[in-house]
Design an enzyme around this catalytic site. Structure first.
Site, PDB file in Angstrom:
ATOM      1  N   ARG A  92       0.818  -1.216   0.000  1.00  0.00           N
ATOM      2  CA  ARG A  92       0.000   0.000   0.000  1.00  0.00           C
ATOM      3  C   ARG A  92       0.854   1.270   0.000  1.00  0.00           C
ATOM      4  O   ARG A  92       0.473   2.288   0.597  1.00  0.00           O
ATOM      5  CB  ARG A  92      -0.967   0.037   1.199  1.00  0.00           C
ATOM      6  CG  ARG A  92      -2.020  -1.062   1.174  1.00  0.00           C
ATOM      7  CD  ARG A  92      -3.154  -0.673   0.234  1.00  0.00           C
ATOM      8  NE  ARG A  92      -4.131  -1.738   0.087  1.00  0.00           N
ATOM      9  CZ  ARG A  92      -5.330  -1.747   0.643  1.00  0.00           C
ATOM     10  NH1 ARG A  92      -5.714  -0.761   1.393  1.00  0.00           N
ATOM     11  NH2 ARG A  92      -6.142  -2.743   0.435  1.00  0.00           N
TER      12      ARG A  92
ATOM     13  N   ARG B 299      -3.519   6.454   0.998  1.00  0.00           N
ATOM     14  CA  ARG B 299      -4.088   7.598   1.696  1.00  0.00           C
ATOM     15  C   ARG B 299      -3.174   8.308   2.679  1.00  0.00           C
ATOM     16  O   ARG B 299      -3.467   9.425   3.096  1.00  0.00           O
ATOM     17  CB  ARG B 299      -5.376   7.166   2.419  1.00  0.00           C
ATOM     18  CG  ARG B 299      -6.543   6.998   1.478  1.00  0.00           C
ATOM     19  CD  ARG B 299      -7.718   6.349   2.169  1.00  0.00           C
ATOM     20  NE  ARG B 299      -7.398   4.962   2.505  1.00  0.00           N
ATOM     21  CZ  ARG B 299      -8.217   4.136   3.174  1.00  0.00           C
ATOM     22  NH1 ARG B 299      -9.369   4.582   3.610  1.00  0.00           N
ATOM     23  NH2 ARG B 299      -7.859   2.893   3.413  1.00  0.00           N
TER      24      ARG B 299
ATOM     25  N   ARG C 144      -7.095  11.606  -5.768  1.00  0.00           N
ATOM     26  CA  ARG C 144      -8.367  10.905  -5.590  1.00  0.00           C
ATOM     27  C   ARG C 144      -9.529  11.887  -5.509  1.00  0.00           C
ATOM     28  O   ARG C 144     -10.592  11.658  -6.079  1.00  0.00           O
ATOM     29  CB  ARG C 144      -8.343  10.024  -4.345  1.00  0.00           C
ATOM     30  CG  ARG C 144      -9.498   9.032  -4.365  1.00  0.00           C
ATOM     31  CD  ARG C 144      -9.643   8.307  -3.065  1.00  0.00           C
ATOM     32  NE  ARG C 144      -9.889   9.241  -1.970  1.00  0.00           N
ATOM     33  CZ  ARG C 144     -10.123   8.886  -0.719  1.00  0.00           C
ATOM     34  NH1 ARG C 144     -10.113   7.622  -0.386  1.00  0.00           N
ATOM     35  NH2 ARG C 144     -10.337   9.788   0.203  1.00  0.00           N
TER      36      ARG C 144
ATOM     37  N   ASP D 288      -6.896  -2.670  -7.639  1.00  0.00           N
ATOM     38  CA  ASP D 288      -7.457  -3.332  -6.467  1.00  0.00           C
ATOM     39  C   ASP D 288      -7.751  -4.788  -6.782  1.00  0.00           C
ATOM     40  O   ASP D 288      -7.967  -5.143  -7.945  1.00  0.00           O
ATOM     41  CB  ASP D 288      -8.742  -2.632  -5.992  1.00  0.00           C
ATOM     42  CG  ASP D 288      -9.081  -3.032  -4.567  1.00  0.00           C
ATOM     43  OD1 ASP D 288      -8.432  -2.528  -3.643  1.00  0.00           O
ATOM     44  OD2 ASP D 288      -9.972  -3.884  -4.384  1.00  0.00           O
TER      45      ASP D 288
ATOM     46  N   TYR E 111     -15.388 -11.473  -0.455  1.00  0.00           N
ATOM     47  CA  TYR E 111     -16.109 -10.233  -0.801  1.00  0.00           C
ATOM     48  C   TYR E 111     -17.298 -10.536  -1.711  1.00  0.00           C
ATOM     49  O   TYR E 111     -18.349  -9.911  -1.601  1.00  0.00           O
ATOM     50  CB  TYR E 111     -15.170  -9.235  -1.476  1.00  0.00           C
ATOM     51  CG  TYR E 111     -14.110  -8.680  -0.538  1.00  0.00           C
ATOM     52  CD1 TYR E 111     -14.377  -7.582   0.283  1.00  0.00           C
ATOM     53  CD2 TYR E 111     -12.855  -9.265  -0.451  1.00  0.00           C
ATOM     54  CE1 TYR E 111     -13.419  -7.083   1.143  1.00  0.00           C
ATOM     55  CE2 TYR E 111     -11.888  -8.778   0.410  1.00  0.00           C
ATOM     56  CZ  TYR E 111     -12.175  -7.682   1.210  1.00  0.00           C
ATOM     57  OH  TYR E 111     -11.231  -7.198   2.075  1.00  0.00           O
TER      58      TYR E 111
END
Ligand code: 1CP
Length: 354
Positions: free
Chosen positions: A27, A31, A40, A77, A154
């Site tokens: 990652r 963020r 973003r 992703d 998911y």
């Protein structure tokens, strides 16, 4: 063969000698970086960044401008694969990913089709080509996908879960339906990673974030077996070079020994297993990647340096180590602290390679 200025990552993943331990961070684009948050916001949302090859390239490059990293990782992703299968991926701010049409029954599984990845995921391969042009041989580019089990959690739960109640129910009540779902995701993921390699990914990593939620025999049956199908189907050489394959199951522990027998080149290790122990489990069959606790990045620079030193010492002498965190960097981290970590790997690791 395309020229590569810094191939430390590829050499370490193949357990070849290196002058120091290469380092990248799970990652690393994300963020915690203000420049990522700006891109973003301008794009509107996360999927708009993934689907735009120029923006995906920009955020992939951002951490490389700040830090002396030895690899870039494709910005995308793991949930692009079920999205391409028609489940309707969307993100709710603060709640993470969700699917409009989760897979709940055997009939839902039968209705799914193996997508044509070139058509459905062409934007990812275009991003890979764009990033390779921009990198211009500085460091290798890592491609990735989720493990079939992790992706299936998911698809079945419809969103992030912590107890996996619905998919575990499916494993007990309808194991054949779960197996055909996993087989379909494994076949699609093999196509997807091979297309990333064809587009220019120089190593690939399979993220099995939730394999550790399974008891050991279910792990072997539902998670490891489907990763084995992927390893068996991957193109292992491209453009005159071997393409290393990294498997990462969070919470694998002693199951690292089973993972090392799949024919992969390297294993990611989380911070709950020290690297000296992991090295005994895998009997030097594969390289190891990891494994500083991401929480260490909240500590002082001195504590971060000590954490890096301990991870390097735990792996010990010789090739086959890639420095990383034991899981992804979290959004609250001060970017300067990541710089301390990376500088410490550069400074402290050469002594293990003499
Ligand atoms: O708001 C945002 O900007 C979205 C946050 C985000 C980001 C930055 C998501 C949504 N995905 C990503 C990028 C991403 N995801 C990368 C980029 C490359 C990098 O720099 O490493 C990678 C490799 C992933 C992989 C991924 N997505 C995993 C496996 C790795 C891991 O960290 O365990 C998983 C489980 C996901 C699902 C997902 N996508 C996004 C979130 C917030 C999540 C996790 C949700 C959950 O906890 O269940």
């Amino acid at each position: 063969m395309a020229r590569l200025e810094n191939d430390l990552l590829l050499r370490a993943l193949l357990r070849e000698p290196v002058p120091r331990t290469p380092v990248w961070i799970m990652r690393q684009a994300g963020r915690y970086l203000p420049e990522y948050r700006r891109v973003r916001e301008q794009a509107g949302d996360f999927m708009s960044v993934c689907c735009n090859p120029d923006l995906a390239c920009e955020v992939t490059m951002q951490p490389l401008r700040r830090y002396k990293l030895d690899a870039a990782i494709l910005f995308s992703d793991i949930l692009t694969v079920p999205d391409a299968m028609g489940l309707g991926l969307y993100f709710v701010a603060g709640e993470g990913p969700q699917f409009e049409r989760p897979v709940r029954t055997a009939a839902d599984v039968r209705a799914l089709r193996r997508p044509d990845v070139e058509r459905a995921l062409g934007y990812v391969f275009e991003a890979v080509r764009t990033i390779r042009r921009e990198l211009n041989g500085r460091v290798p580019l890592i491609g990735f996908a989720g493990s079939p089990w992790t992706v299936a959690t998911y698809m079945v739960e419809g969103r992030s879960s912590r107890d996996f109640a619905t998919i575990k129910r499916m494993a007990t009540a309808e194991p054949a339906a779960l197996q055909s779902l996993l087989d379909l995701v494994a076949a699609t993921t093999t196509d997807y990673l091979n297309a990333q390699i064809a587009a220019g990914a120089q190593a690939v990593m399979v993220f099995d974030t939730w394999g550790g939620a399974l008891q050991a025999d279910d792990y072997r049956r539902f998670s490891l077996a489907s990763m084995q199908q992927i390893v068996d189907g991957l193109v292992r050489e491209h453009d005159g070079r071997r393409v290393p394959v990294i498997l990462f199951t969070k919470g694998a522990g002693a199951l690292l020994a089973d993972m090392a027998s799949t024919g992969c080149d390297a294993l990611g290790v989380d911070w709950t297993t020290d690297l000296a122990t992991a090295r005994r489990y895998v009997e030097d069959k594969v390289a190891l990647q990891g494994n500083l606790d991401p929480a260490t990045l909240r500590e002082s620079p001195e504590m971060i340096r000590r954490g890096v030193a301990a991870v390097l010492a735990s792996y010990g002498n010789g090739p086959g180590h890639v420095f990383n965190l034991g899981h992804g960097i979290t959004p609250d981290i001060d970017p300067a602290h990541l710089g301390v970590l990376i500088d410490a790997v550069h400074e402290l690791s050469p002594q293990y390679h003499r």
